[in-house]
Design a protein around this motif. Structure first.
Motif, PDB file in Angstrom:
ATOM      1  N   ALA A  79       6.022  -4.778  -0.582  1.00 28.07           N
ATOM      2  CA  ALA A  79       5.629  -6.098  -0.087  1.00 28.07           C
ATOM      3  C   ALA A  79       4.116  -6.234   0.010  1.00 28.07           C
ATOM      4  O   ALA A  79       3.553  -7.289  -0.286  1.00 28.07           O
ATOM      5  CB  ALA A  79       6.276  -6.348   1.279  1.00 28.07           C
ATOM      6  N   LEU A  80       3.446  -5.176   0.423  1.00 28.81           N
ATOM      7  CA  LEU A  80       1.988  -5.214   0.522  1.00 28.81           C
ATOM      8  C   LEU A  80       1.349  -5.065  -0.852  1.00 28.81           C
ATOM      9  O   LEU A  80       0.398  -5.791  -1.179  1.00 28.81           O
ATOM     10  CB  LEU A  80       1.491  -4.104   1.451  1.00 28.81           C
ATOM     11  N   LEU A  81       1.862  -4.166  -1.655  1.00 35.99           N
ATOM     12  CA  LEU A  81       1.269  -3.930  -2.969  1.00 35.99           C
ATOM     13  C   LEU A  81       1.325  -5.170  -3.852  1.00 35.99           C
ATOM     14  O   LEU A  81       0.424  -5.397  -4.668  1.00 35.99           O
ATOM     15  CB  LEU A  81       1.975  -2.757  -3.655  1.00 35.99           C
ATOM     16  N   ARG A  82       2.353  -5.992  -3.664  1.00 33.54           N
ATOM     17  CA  ARG A  82       2.461  -7.215  -4.469  1.00 33.54           C
ATOM     18  C   ARG A  82       1.344  -8.208  -4.161  1.00 33.54           C
ATOM     19  O   ARG A  82       1.063  -9.105  -4.971  1.00 33.54           O
ATOM     20  CB  ARG A  82       3.822  -7.868  -4.237  1.00 33.54           C
ATOM     21  N   LEU A  83       0.711  -8.033  -3.009  1.00 34.10           N
ATOM     22  CA  LEU A  83      -0.387  -8.922  -2.618  1.00 34.10           C
ATOM     23  C   LEU A  83      -1.735  -8.428  -3.136  1.00 34.10           C
ATOM     24  O   LEU A  83      -2.755  -9.068  -2.878  1.00 34.10           O
ATOM     25  CB  LEU A  83      -0.438  -9.043  -1.085  1.00 34.10           C
ATOM     26  N   LEU A  84      -1.716  -7.299  -3.867  1.00 29.06           N
ATOM     27  CA  LEU A  84      -2.967  -6.671  -4.308  1.00 29.06           C
ATOM     28  C   LEU A  84      -2.959  -6.495  -5.827  1.00 29.06           C
ATOM     29  O   LEU A  84      -2.849  -5.378  -6.346  1.00 29.06           O
ATOM     30  CB  LEU A  84      -3.126  -5.306  -3.617  1.00 29.06           C
ATOM     31  N   PRO A  85      -3.105  -7.576  -6.574  1.00 32.26           N
ATOM     32  CA  PRO A  85      -2.987  -7.491  -8.038  1.00 32.26           C
ATOM     33  C   PRO A  85      -4.098  -6.683  -8.709  1.00 32.26           C
ATOM     34  O   PRO A  85      -3.923  -6.235  -9.840  1.00 32.26           O
ATOM     35  CB  PRO A  85      -3.041  -8.959  -8.466  1.00 32.26           C
ATOM     36  N   LEU A 129      -9.029  -1.904   1.394  1.00 32.00           N
ATOM     37  CA  LEU A 129      -8.173  -2.278   2.520  1.00 32.00           C
ATOM     38  C   LEU A 129      -7.903  -1.038   3.353  1.00 32.00           C
ATOM     39  O   LEU A 129      -7.524   0.009   2.818  1.00 32.00           O
ATOM     40  CB  LEU A 129      -6.857  -2.860   2.001  1.00 32.00           C
ATOM     41  N   LEU A 130      -8.109  -1.132   4.659  1.00 35.60           N
ATOM     42  CA  LEU A 130      -7.773  -0.024   5.548  1.00 35.60           C
ATOM     43  C   LEU A 130      -7.077  -0.554   6.792  1.00 35.60           C
ATOM     44  O   LEU A 130      -6.896  -1.766   6.945  1.00 35.60           O
ATOM     45  CB  LEU A 130      -9.005   0.814   5.885  1.00 35.60           C
ATOM     46  N   SER A 131      -6.661   0.363   7.651  1.00 34.77           N
ATOM     47  CA  SER A 131      -5.818  -0.019   8.787  1.00 34.77           C
ATOM     48  C   SER A 131      -6.594  -0.844   9.805  1.00 34.77           C
ATOM     49  O   SER A 131      -6.366  -2.044   9.959  1.00 34.77           O
ATOM     50  CB  SER A 131      -5.226   1.233   9.443  1.00 34.77           C
ATOM     51  N   GLU A 132      -7.502  -0.218  10.515  1.00 33.56           N
ATOM     52  CA  GLU A 132      -8.340  -0.901  11.487  1.00 33.56           C
ATOM     53  C   GLU A 132      -9.495   0.020  11.843  1.00 33.56           C
ATOM     54  O   GLU A 132      -9.476   1.213  11.537  1.00 33.56           O
ATOM     55  CB  GLU A 132      -7.553  -1.281  12.744  1.00 33.56           C
ATOM     56  N   VAL A 133     -10.481  -0.533  12.473  1.00 31.01           N
ATOM     57  CA  VAL A 133     -11.624   0.245  12.949  1.00 31.01           C
ATOM     58  C   VAL A 133     -11.587   0.244  14.468  1.00 31.01           C
ATOM     59  O   VAL A 133     -11.523  -0.815  15.095  1.00 31.01           O
ATOM     60  CB  VAL A 133     -12.959  -0.324  12.440  1.00 31.01           C
ATOM     61  N   LEU A 180      -6.955   2.522   1.423  1.00 32.96           N
ATOM     62  CA  LEU A 180      -7.242   3.810   2.053  1.00 32.96           C
ATOM     63  C   LEU A 180      -6.194   4.059   3.128  1.00 32.96           C
ATOM     64  O   LEU A 180      -6.174   3.392   4.164  1.00 32.96           O
ATOM     65  CB  LEU A 180      -8.652   3.815   2.643  1.00 32.96           C
ATOM     66  N   ASN A 181      -5.325   5.003   2.869  1.00 34.20           N
ATOM     67  CA  ASN A 181      -4.145   5.259   3.694  1.00 34.20           C
ATOM     68  C   ASN A 181      -4.454   6.383   4.684  1.00 34.20           C
ATOM     69  O   ASN A 181      -4.462   7.559   4.319  1.00 34.20           O
ATOM     70  CB  ASN A 181      -2.972   5.628   2.777  1.00 34.20           C
ATOM     71  N   TRP A 182      -4.722   6.000   5.936  1.00 37.69           N
ATOM     72  CA  TRP A 182      -5.100   6.947   6.987  1.00 37.69           C
ATOM     73  C   TRP A 182      -3.988   7.018   8.021  1.00 37.69           C
ATOM     74  O   TRP A 182      -3.611   6.012   8.602  1.00 37.69           O
ATOM     75  CB  TRP A 182      -6.404   6.494   7.632  1.00 37.69           C
ATOM     76  N   LYS A 183      -3.431   8.204   8.230  1.00 40.04           N
ATOM     77  CA  LYS A 183      -2.313   8.367   9.166  1.00 40.04           C
ATOM     78  C   LYS A 183      -1.186   7.395   8.829  1.00 40.04           C
ATOM     79  O   LYS A 183      -0.629   6.721   9.704  1.00 40.04           O
ATOM     80  CB  LYS A 183      -2.787   8.193  10.598  1.00 40.04           C
ATOM     81  N   PHE A 184      -0.875   7.298   7.517  1.00 41.73           N
ATOM     82  CA  PHE A 184       0.254   6.538   6.984  1.00 41.73           C
ATOM     83  C   PHE A 184       0.068   5.025   7.045  1.00 41.73           C
ATOM     84  O   PHE A 184       1.028   4.270   6.880  1.00 41.73           O
ATOM     85  CB  PHE A 184       1.565   6.915   7.682  1.00 41.73           C
ATOM     86  N   CYS A 185      -1.139   4.558   7.301  1.00 44.84           N
ATOM     87  CA  CYS A 185      -1.381   3.119   7.407  1.00 44.84           C
ATOM     88  C   CYS A 185      -2.685   2.757   6.697  1.00 44.84           C
ATOM     89  O   CYS A 185      -3.647   3.520   6.749  1.00 44.84           O
ATOM     90  CB  CYS A 185      -1.450   2.718   8.888  1.00 44.84           C
ATOM     91  N   VAL A 196     -11.834  -4.612   4.494  1.00 46.34           N
ATOM     92  CA  VAL A 196     -11.067  -5.600   5.238  1.00 46.34           C
ATOM     93  C   VAL A 196      -9.945  -4.834   5.923  1.00 46.34           C
ATOM     94  O   VAL A 196      -9.316  -3.959   5.323  1.00 46.34           O
ATOM     95  CB  VAL A 196     -10.520  -6.722   4.331  1.00 46.34           C
ATOM     96  N   CYS A 197      -9.724  -5.117   7.197  1.00 41.58           N
ATOM     97  CA  CYS A 197      -8.678  -4.443   7.954  1.00 41.58           C
ATOM     98  C   CYS A 197      -7.344  -5.161   7.760  1.00 41.58           C
ATOM     99  O   CYS A 197      -7.294  -6.360   7.471  1.00 41.58           O
ATOM    100  CB  CYS A 197      -9.037  -4.386   9.437  1.00 41.58           C
ATOM    101  N   LEU A 198      -6.277  -4.407   7.928  1.00 41.76           N
ATOM    102  CA  LEU A 198      -4.943  -4.911   7.591  1.00 41.76           C
ATOM    103  C   LEU A 198      -4.599  -6.193   8.344  1.00 41.76           C
ATOM    104  O   LEU A 198      -4.094  -7.152   7.741  1.00 41.76           O
ATOM    105  CB  LEU A 198      -3.893  -3.825   7.880  1.00 41.76           C
ATOM    106  N   ALA A 199      -4.831  -6.231   9.653  1.00 39.41           N
ATOM    107  CA  ALA A 199      -4.466  -7.423  10.434  1.00 39.41           C
ATOM    108  C   ALA A 199      -5.214  -8.654   9.933  1.00 39.41           C
ATOM    109  O   ALA A 199      -4.631  -9.738   9.800  1.00 39.41           O
ATOM    110  CB  ALA A 199      -4.759  -7.175  11.911  1.00 39.41           C
ATOM    111  N   ASP A 200      -6.499  -8.494   9.635  1.00 40.73           N
ATOM    112  CA  ASP A 200      -7.277  -9.623   9.115  1.00 40.73           C
ATOM    113  C   ASP A 200      -6.788 -10.036   7.736  1.00 40.73           C
ATOM    114  O   ASP A 200      -6.693 -11.234   7.428  1.00 40.73           O
ATOM    115  CB  ASP A 200      -8.759  -9.246   9.033  1.00 40.73           C
ATOM    116  N   PHE A 201      -6.460  -9.048   6.920  1.00 40.67           N
ATOM    117  CA  PHE A 201      -5.970  -9.351   5.578  1.00 40.67           C
ATOM    118  C   PHE A 201      -4.671 -10.148   5.625  1.00 40.67           C
ATOM    119  O   PHE A 201      -4.502 -11.135   4.897  1.00 40.67           O
ATOM    120  CB  PHE A 201      -5.765  -8.051   4.795  1.00 40.67           C
TER     121      PHE A 201
END
Length: 331
Positions: free
Chosen positions: A69-75, A13-17, A58-63, A38-43
């Motif tokens: 809340a997000l981590l709970r969606l990523l078991p 999972l990453l921010s966007e391209v 992959l946390n790039w520039k804090f995103c 998969v980009c965050l908005a699509d996810f």
């Protein structure tokens, strides 16, 4: 065969391209060599579709923000791979409590960040931005003689935080024949000091009193938050310049604003503020003796590429169950 290999790649999972805040296409291609992305908005439009597949964030520039809340969606998440050195934007202990590893990219950002530090120092000292504005102003017919800066050669630079970035700043300072003093939680070896001609200051107060340029290169921790406040600024020379490339929260911005307005210090050059960007009506933005860049210490193509390569290396190792080269552990 290529399709099978692509399907066998783990998910990240990453921010966007693209866009102002996303990965450059050339950097996203590095990730795609090792991961399906998969980009965050699509996810967020359909978390159930990929949530159970994603093993790396992959946390790039804090995103994307590695928040509960997000981590709970990523078991199935195994690693949060962050770009850069600082991890103050991550709750490392909480993430690790979920059985998820945390990694950063030390080393690869040091040269570009040290280069920017010297760029800020020089630009502020020689009023390069002011000079540029005058040079390109359509109303300019004569160059004002009042456009005077301060000497860098032979001046004293005080480096707060002599880690890898601070040490590289000291190396560059020697090229300008500057006297180097530093304050650090742990003193460097005699060999390290001798190599850059650096003198250790046992107290921060001593460094502040001696320095013509005070350069902050510390990590943001509970100990360094608010490290430079009213008292510390009052110890600096009225001709001194404060340069901050660490985090905005290391400096009390209200105290800095007052010191700059009162002339208690000459100037400030900042690559970091709090928040980022500052509100457009913030008084720091209107002061003539302040130079601000928008947290661009790592912003070179070569450094960005090395960072993403290191992030991918860390993430791939975690997914394989191998030791993570740059794993971050709670202090």
């Amino acid at each position: 065969m290529e399709q099978v290999l692509e399907q066998d790649k783990p998910w990240a999972l990453l921010s966007e391209v693209g866009g102002d805040h996303g990965y450059l296409e050339e950097l996203a291609d590095i990730v795609k060599q090792h991961f399906q992305i998969v980009c965050l908005a699509d996810f967020l439009q359909n978390p159930e579709l990929h949530g159970s597949k994603i093993q790396a964030l992959l946390n790039w520039k804090f995103c994307p923000p590695a928040e509960p809340a997000l981590l709970r969606l990523l078991p199935s998440l195994k690693v949060v791979a962050s770009a850069g050195v600082g991890v103050d934007h991550l709750d490392v202990a909480f993430i690790r409590s979920l059985g998820v590893k945390v990694a950063n990219t030390p080393g690869v950002v040091s040269d570009s960040t040290a280069d920017l530090a010297m760029g800020l120092l020089l630009a502020s000292a020689r009023r390069i931005v002011d000079a540029h504005r005058i040079a390109v102003d359509p109303n300019t017919t004569r160059i004002p003689q009042s456009l005077m800066g301060v000497e860098v050669t032979g001046s004293t630079i005080g480096i707060i935080g002599m880690g890898e970035i601070g040490y590289k700043i000291a190396q560059r300072s020697r090229g300008f024949e500057m006297k180097v003093v530093y304050h650090n939680r742990t003193r460097r070896s005699a060999e390290d000091e001798q190599a850059v001609g650096a003198a250790f200051c046992g107290s921060l107060d001593e460094l502040l009193r001696r320095s013509d340029f005070v350069l902050i290169a510390v990590k943001l921790t509970s100990e360094t938050r608010g490290l430079i406040g009213c008292r510390e600024l009052s110890l600096m020379k009225p001709t001194a310049t404060l340069v901050n490339i660490s985090r905005g929260q290391v400096v009390d911005q209200d105290a800095l604003l007052h010191a700059l307005q009162a002339g208690s210090i000459r100037a400030a050059a900042l690559d970091v503020t709090h928040p980022e960007p500052l509100p457009r009506n913030h008084p720091l933005l209107r002061l003539p003796n302040v130079l601000i860049t928008p947290h661009i210490g790592i912003n070179t193509h070569a450094t960005a590429r090395r960072m993403v390569e290191t992030m991918v290396e860390n993430a791939a190792a975690a997914v394989r169950g191998s030791p993570v080269p740059n794993e971050v552990r709670p202090l």
